[in-house]
Design a protein around this motif. Structure first.
Motif, short mmCIF file in Angstrom:
data_model
loop_
_atom_site.label_atom_id
_atom_site.label_comp_id
_atom_site.label_asym_id
_atom_site.label_seq_id
_atom_site.Cartn_x
_atom_site.Cartn_y
_atom_site.Cartn_z
N HIS A 30 -5.64 -1.60 -1.24
CA HIS A 30 -6.85 -0.80 -1.07
C HIS A 30 -6.84 -0.04 0.25
CE1 HIS A 30 -9.29 -1.55 -4.62
NE2 HIS A 30 -8.81 -2.78 -4.63
N ASN A 31 -5.66 0.28 0.71
CA ASN A 31 -5.44 1.17 1.85
C ASN A 31 -3.97 1.54 1.82
OD1 ASN A 31 -4.51 1.78 4.72
ND2 ASN A 31 -6.73 1.80 4.98
N ALA A 32 -3.69 2.81 1.58
CA ALA A 32 -2.30 3.23 1.38
C ALA A 32 -1.44 2.99 2.61
CB ALA A 32 -2.26 4.72 1.01
N TRP A 33 -2.02 3.13 3.78
CA TRP A 33 -1.25 3.02 5.02
C TRP A 33 -0.85 1.56 5.27
CZ3 TRP A 33 -0.30 7.91 6.34
CH2 TRP A 33 -1.17 8.86 5.81
N LEU A 34 -1.76 0.64 5.00
CA LEU A 34 -1.41 -0.78 5.09
C LEU A 34 -0.38 -1.14 4.02
CD1 LEU A 34 -4.86 -2.52 5.74
CD2 LEU A 34 -3.02 -2.04 7.38
N ASP A 35 -0.51 -0.55 2.83
CA ASP A 35 0.43 -0.84 1.75
C ASP A 35 1.84 -0.39 2.11
OD1 ASP A 35 0.66 -2.10 -0.70
OD2 ASP A 35 -0.87 -0.87 -1.65
N VAL A 36 1.96 0.78 2.72
CA VAL A 36 3.27 1.27 3.14
C VAL A 36 3.85 0.37 4.21
CG1 VAL A 36 4.49 3.16 4.30
CG2 VAL A 36 2.83 3.68 2.51
N TRP A 37 3.02 -0.03 5.18
CA TRP A 37 3.51 -0.93 6.23
C TRP A 37 3.98 -2.25 5.63
CZ3 TRP A 37 0.05 -4.24 9.88
CH2 TRP A 37 0.86 -4.89 10.83
#
Length: 449
Positions: free
Chosen positions: A336-343
């Protein structure tokens, strides 16, 4: 005649591809994963065949390097993945979706792409309204997806395909089974339909009708996430129009005001977050997102540099995603947050490359939107409205990426790939041929030669 027929087939394939990318859950709920897989495979295979037959050329320097780097890193992550088999599947899906984005960017003119987006969004909106009307009037109760055994009731709200709340004023989930996703599709449709209305490419009466349909669906979803995305899009539009009016040499006030606005919004969110959440009817944990974010951050910190391995959508049967994000009986398959998912998936390295990918595409979209085509076209030329579309779509995707990870897969990822290539192509067109209009700015025949 043959050429007309071939273009019609390309348009039909593009429309089906966009529809499937954004309404994949419709196919999964209706035909199970196998049916969805067959239709998605047809779209990907069709896109690959179109690229092979039409053979649009893309010179090396016009290939977005950040896009290649991000896809390459995700592919390489299979080597160190904690779940290599799942990563292999995830990378395959990512590459297949990327092929559809490349197809949209290179095998369609910019005008054709807009028409394909409009056609696909019309189908999704109309089918959603008809489906919700059927559930509310005929079924008169919530409807579960087909082919799935959820056991004995009661079921969490998220399990239902539709809760049949159309006559109550919503929220409605539509054929995509998710009000946030349906609301976001309605927002994108609204942008496309307004551009068509301003350009006059669709009869005025029909254009107004479809704008109204998109606005009605948008309102019926009652999605806070998408309302905030609309605010971001409106701000991007306002700053873009202001920058246009100032000209290239007098834009410093625009940029200073934009920077100050961002700072003010951040301060406002930090100091008044509780009041704002109450205003929008959200719980203080953002409907469980804080718990999911904390779990994702804790996991990402265990392998911070290169991540756990690319997957895209989480596979809930694979460790460490089994039980990572469970709330009220619902297992969530994204951060539910693309930036956390990429990290989480490809580490700090992947996050830096992804920021470069989105940032460079946004940068090119901004100048495509605010710089006039170098062809002596007047300010009333319809292409000036069209040139705003990449910027506004990216603004919507970025706003959504803070609360959803959909920019990383399906329709979101397809649009990122397509816009990345289109804006890169337009950038070099403007540099190399200053007397010719660039593809997303003013060309009706913007295919690569």
């Amino acid at each position: 005649m043959a050429s007309t027929r071939s273009r019609s087939l390309v348009h039909l394939l593009a429309t089906l591809t966009v529809f499937t990318a954004f309404a994949g859950q419709f196919w999964r709920n209706l035909l199970d994963w196998w049916g969805f897989g067959i239709i998605a495979g047809i779209c990907i295979l069709g896109a690959a065949v179109a690229l092979a037959v039409l053979r649009p050329r893309l010179e090396g320097r016009r290939v977005p390097k950040a896009l290649l780097a991000f896809v390459g890193l995700c592919t390489l992550s299979i080597a160190w993945s904690f779940y290599p088999a799942a990563s292999l599947i995830g990378v395959g899906i990512q590459l297949g979706t990327a092929v559809t984005g490349v197809f949209l960017a290179l095998c369609l003119s910019y005008a054709e792409l807009i028409r394909a987006l409009a056609a696909a969004f019309r189908w999704i909106l109309v089918l959603s309204l008809l489906f919700e009307a059927w559930v509310a009037i005929v079924v008169r109760g919530p409807v579960l997806p087909f082919w799935v055994d959820y056991g004995e009731p009661p079921y969490p709200k998220a399990f239902y395909w539709s809760r049949g709340l159309l006559l109550d004023g919503g929220p409605i989930e539509g054929i995509v089974a998710n009000r946030n996703l349906l609301g976001f599709i309605a927002l994108l449709a609204l942008l496309v339909f307004v551009v068509q209305l301003v350009e006059g490419t669709v009869r005025r009466g029909w254009a107004i009708f479809w704008v109204v349909v998109a606005a009605v669906v948008f309102a019926l979803t009652r999605s806070t996430t998408v309302i905030l995305a609309l605010v971001v899009v409106a701000a991007a539009l306002g700053f873009a129009l202001w920058a246009r009016s100032r000209g290239a040499e007098r834009r410093r006030p625009v940029y200073l005001t934009a920077a100050a606005s961002v700072v003010a919004v951040v301060v406002l969110l930090i100091t008044l977050n509780g009041a704002l959440l109450k205003l929008f009817g959200k719980s203080e944990d953002l409907t469980g997102r804080f718990d999911i974010w904390n779990a994702v951050i804790g996991l990402a910190q265990q392998r911070p540099v290169a991540g756990w391995g690319w997957m895209g959508y989480w596979a809930p049967w694979v460790e460490p995603f089994d039980g990572l994000a469970v709330r009220k009986g619902v297992t969530y398959l994204q951060a539910h947050n693309a930036w956390l998912d990429v990290w989480l998936q490809v580490g700090i390295i992947g996050l830096v490359i992804f920021i470069a990918l989105i940032g460079s595409t946004l940068w090119r979209s901004w100048f495509a939107a605010v710089d006039r085509p170098r062809t002596g076209i007047s300010d009333t030329d319809p292409y000036t409205a069209r040139s705003l579309l990449p910027l506004l779509i990216l603004a919507a995707l970025l706003a959504q990426s803070l609360a959803e990870s959909r920019i990383l897969y399906e329709g979101g990822w397809m649009l990122v790939v397509a816009l990345c290539i289109i804006t890169k192509r337009a950038q070099y067109s403007a540099v190399e041929a200053p007397d010719a209009a660039s593809a997303p700015v003013s060309s009706d025949s913007g295919r690569m030669r």
